[in-house]
Design a protein around this motif. Structure first.
Motif, PDB file in Angstrom:
ATOM      1  N   PHE A   2       0.815  -1.051  -0.054  1.00  0.00           N
ATOM      2  CA  PHE A   2       0.079  -0.013   0.023  1.00  0.00           C
ATOM      3  C   PHE A   2       0.981   1.259   0.145  1.00  0.00           C
ATOM      4  CE2 PHE A   2      -4.079  -1.939   1.289  1.00  0.00           C
ATOM      5  CZ  PHE A   2      -3.880  -3.017   1.593  1.00  0.00           C
ATOM      6  N   PRO A  43      -4.878  12.764   9.098  1.00  0.00           N
ATOM      7  CA  PRO A  43      -4.445  11.407   8.680  1.00  0.00           C
ATOM      8  C   PRO A  43      -4.220  11.244   7.310  1.00  0.00           C
ATOM      9  CG  PRO A  43      -6.924  11.498   8.866  1.00  0.00           C
ATOM     10  CD  PRO A  43      -6.425  12.923   9.025  1.00  0.00           C
ATOM     11  N   LEU A  44      -3.458  10.059   6.909  1.00  0.00           N
ATOM     12  CA  LEU A  44      -3.140   9.702   5.671  1.00  0.00           C
ATOM     13  C   LEU A  44      -3.982   9.010   4.982  1.00  0.00           C
ATOM     14  CD1 LEU A  44       0.337   8.338   6.178  1.00  0.00           C
ATOM     15  CD2 LEU A  44      -0.125  10.604   5.675  1.00  0.00           C
ATOM     16  N   PHE A  84      -5.099   5.954   2.369  1.00  0.00           N
ATOM     17  CA  PHE A  84      -4.441   4.821   1.916  1.00  0.00           C
ATOM     18  C   PHE A  84      -4.902   4.580   0.100  1.00  0.00           C
ATOM     19  CE2 PHE A  84      -1.767   2.927   5.180  1.00  0.00           C
ATOM     20  CZ  PHE A  84      -2.175   3.698   6.135  1.00  0.00           C
ATOM     21  N   GLY A  85      -4.066   3.915  -0.440  1.00  0.00           N
ATOM     22  CA  GLY A  85      -4.374   3.362  -1.767  1.00  0.00           C
ATOM     23  C   GLY A  85      -4.898   1.868  -1.560  1.00  0.00           C
ATOM     24  N   LYS A  86      -5.312   1.359  -2.543  1.00  0.00           N
ATOM     25  CA  LYS A  86      -6.129   0.003  -2.178  1.00  0.00           C
ATOM     26  C   LYS A  86      -5.055  -0.973  -2.514  1.00  0.00           C
ATOM     27  CE  LYS A  86     -10.560   1.849  -4.322  1.00  0.00           C
ATOM     28  NZ  LYS A  86     -11.367   1.632  -5.337  1.00  0.00           N
ATOM     29  N   GLY A  87      -3.986  -0.991  -2.842  1.00  0.00           N
ATOM     30  CA  GLY A  87      -3.220  -1.988  -2.540  1.00  0.00           C
ATOM     31  C   GLY A  87      -2.823  -2.794  -3.878  1.00  0.00           C
ATOM     32  N   TYR A 145      -8.961   1.965  11.240  1.00  0.00           N
ATOM     33  CA  TYR A 145      -9.380   1.821   9.949  1.00  0.00           C
ATOM     34  C   TYR A 145     -10.322   0.626   9.819  1.00  0.00           C
ATOM     35  CZ  TYR A 145      -5.755   5.219   8.691  1.00  0.00           C
ATOM     36  OH  TYR A 145      -4.901   6.232   8.363  1.00  0.00           O
ATOM     37  N   GLN A 192     -10.868  -2.640   6.781  1.00  0.00           N
ATOM     38  CA  GLN A 192     -10.244  -2.954   5.682  1.00  0.00           C
ATOM     39  C   GLN A 192     -11.156  -3.890   5.080  1.00  0.00           C
ATOM     40  OE1 GLN A 192      -6.410  -5.193   5.676  1.00  0.00           O
ATOM     41  NE2 GLN A 192      -5.803  -4.085   3.945  1.00  0.00           N
ATOM     42  N   HIS A 229     -11.441  -2.228  -1.219  1.00  0.00           N
ATOM     43  CA  HIS A 229     -11.571  -0.754  -0.595  1.00  0.00           C
ATOM     44  C   HIS A 229     -10.182  -0.253  -0.120  1.00  0.00           C
ATOM     45  CE1 HIS A 229     -15.648  -0.074  -1.691  1.00  0.00           C
ATOM     46  NE2 HIS A 229     -15.930  -1.279  -1.421  1.00  0.00           N
ATOM     47  N   GLY A 230      -9.513  -1.348   0.229  1.00  0.00           N
ATOM     48  CA  GLY A 230      -7.979  -1.000   0.933  1.00  0.00           C
ATOM     49  C   GLY A 230      -8.492  -0.632   2.272  1.00  0.00           C
ATOM     50  N   LEU A 231      -7.664   0.308   2.961  1.00  0.00           N
ATOM     51  CA  LEU A 231      -7.960   0.800   4.280  1.00  0.00           C
ATOM     52  C   LEU A 231      -8.616   1.938   4.365  1.00  0.00           C
ATOM     53  CD1 LEU A 231      -3.948   0.095   5.343  1.00  0.00           C
ATOM     54  CD2 LEU A 231      -6.231  -0.699   6.791  1.00  0.00           C
ATOM     55  N   LEU A 263     -10.353   4.953   6.711  1.00  0.00           N
ATOM     56  CA  LEU A 263     -10.454   5.630   8.003  1.00  0.00           C
ATOM     57  C   LEU A 263     -11.749   5.976   8.813  1.00  0.00           C
ATOM     58  CD1 LEU A 263      -8.461   7.099  10.400  1.00  0.00           C
ATOM     59  CD2 LEU A 263      -8.864   9.291   9.057  1.00  0.00           C
TER      60      LEU A 263
END
Lengths: 110, 112
Positions: free
Chosen positions: A89, A97-98, A100-103, B35, B37, B41-43, B45
């Motif tokens: 990721f 907060p950061l 995140f991409g989906k991976g 978070y 998961q 959709h990934g992570l 918040l």
């Protein structure tokens, strides 16, 4: 709002070759980026980070490149090993907060 | 070891029941995050905290509440669990000096 995305959901690499995982972001004000590795059944683990005042940063077998002009960053893994198989990721943002991409799932072929 | 633990690690519950997930840190860091998961959709918040009694919403906060009555604990509560809240929940802490995020091992919640 901010979005961070990876270009490919999966990547297969031959053992010993170099891997490159790409990520794009939308907010030109983003000043901090992190790459994480997540193995099955575990939480994400920090790999390497980079701030916007840098173009490149190297760690052990990993390099992160940041191109602020096109809002793109990449993770390069040298001499990919079977233990590198995981989901990777990218995350970025301004302060916290950061986002995140989906991976990208990296599969290493022996 | 980043000194972060989540409990419970696995839970199965029924729709409409309340659920509380706990995140505990030993590092005394200011920022803590929850978070979720999900595949595709990934992570994402849910909520985060920037100090005792100081919290803010993330992008998927509906149906969730949080509390932080002391630095080391950040609780995530589902007042009335729904099947759409079936997910893996990760807590994270942000190192005060470096800004790095460290994640817990996750809590798998199944709502039947």
């Amino acid at each position: 709002g901010e979005s961070v995305g990876l270009h490919l959901p999966t990547l297969s690499v031959q053992e010993g070759d170099n891997s490159i995982i790409n990520c794009a972001y939308s907010n030109s004000a983003s000043d901090y980026f992190i790459w994480y590795k997540q193995e099955s059944g575990k939480g994400p683990q920090f790999i390497i980070d980079i701030r916007s005042n840098m173009d490149k940063r190297q760690g052990q077998r990993v390099t992160v490149l940041l191109n602020k002009t096109v809002k793109h960053l990449s993770l390069q893994i040298a001499a990919t090993q079977p233990g590198d198989s995981a989901v990777y990721f990218c995350a970025g943002g301004v302060n916290t907060p950061l986002v995140f991409g989906k991976g990208t799932r990296l599969s290493v072929i022996a | 070891d980043a000194g972060i633990t989540q409990s419970p690690r696995h839970k199965v519950t029924e729709t409409g029941t309340p659920v509380t997930l706990r995140c505990h840190q030993t590092e005394n860091h200011r920022y803590m995050y929850w978070y979720r998961q999900d595949p595709g959709h990934g992570l994402r918040l849910i909520h985060y905290s920037y100090g005792v009694k100081d919290t803010d919403k993330g992008e998927v906060s509906d149906g969730y509440s949080v509390s932080r009555s002391k630095t080391e604990d950040f609780l995530l509560t589902l007042e009335s669990a729904t099947s759409s809240q079936t997910s893996v929940y990760f807590c994270a802490i942000r190192a005060d000096l470096t800004g790095e995020l460290f994640f817990g091992e996750g809590s798998r919640l199944t709502v039947l």
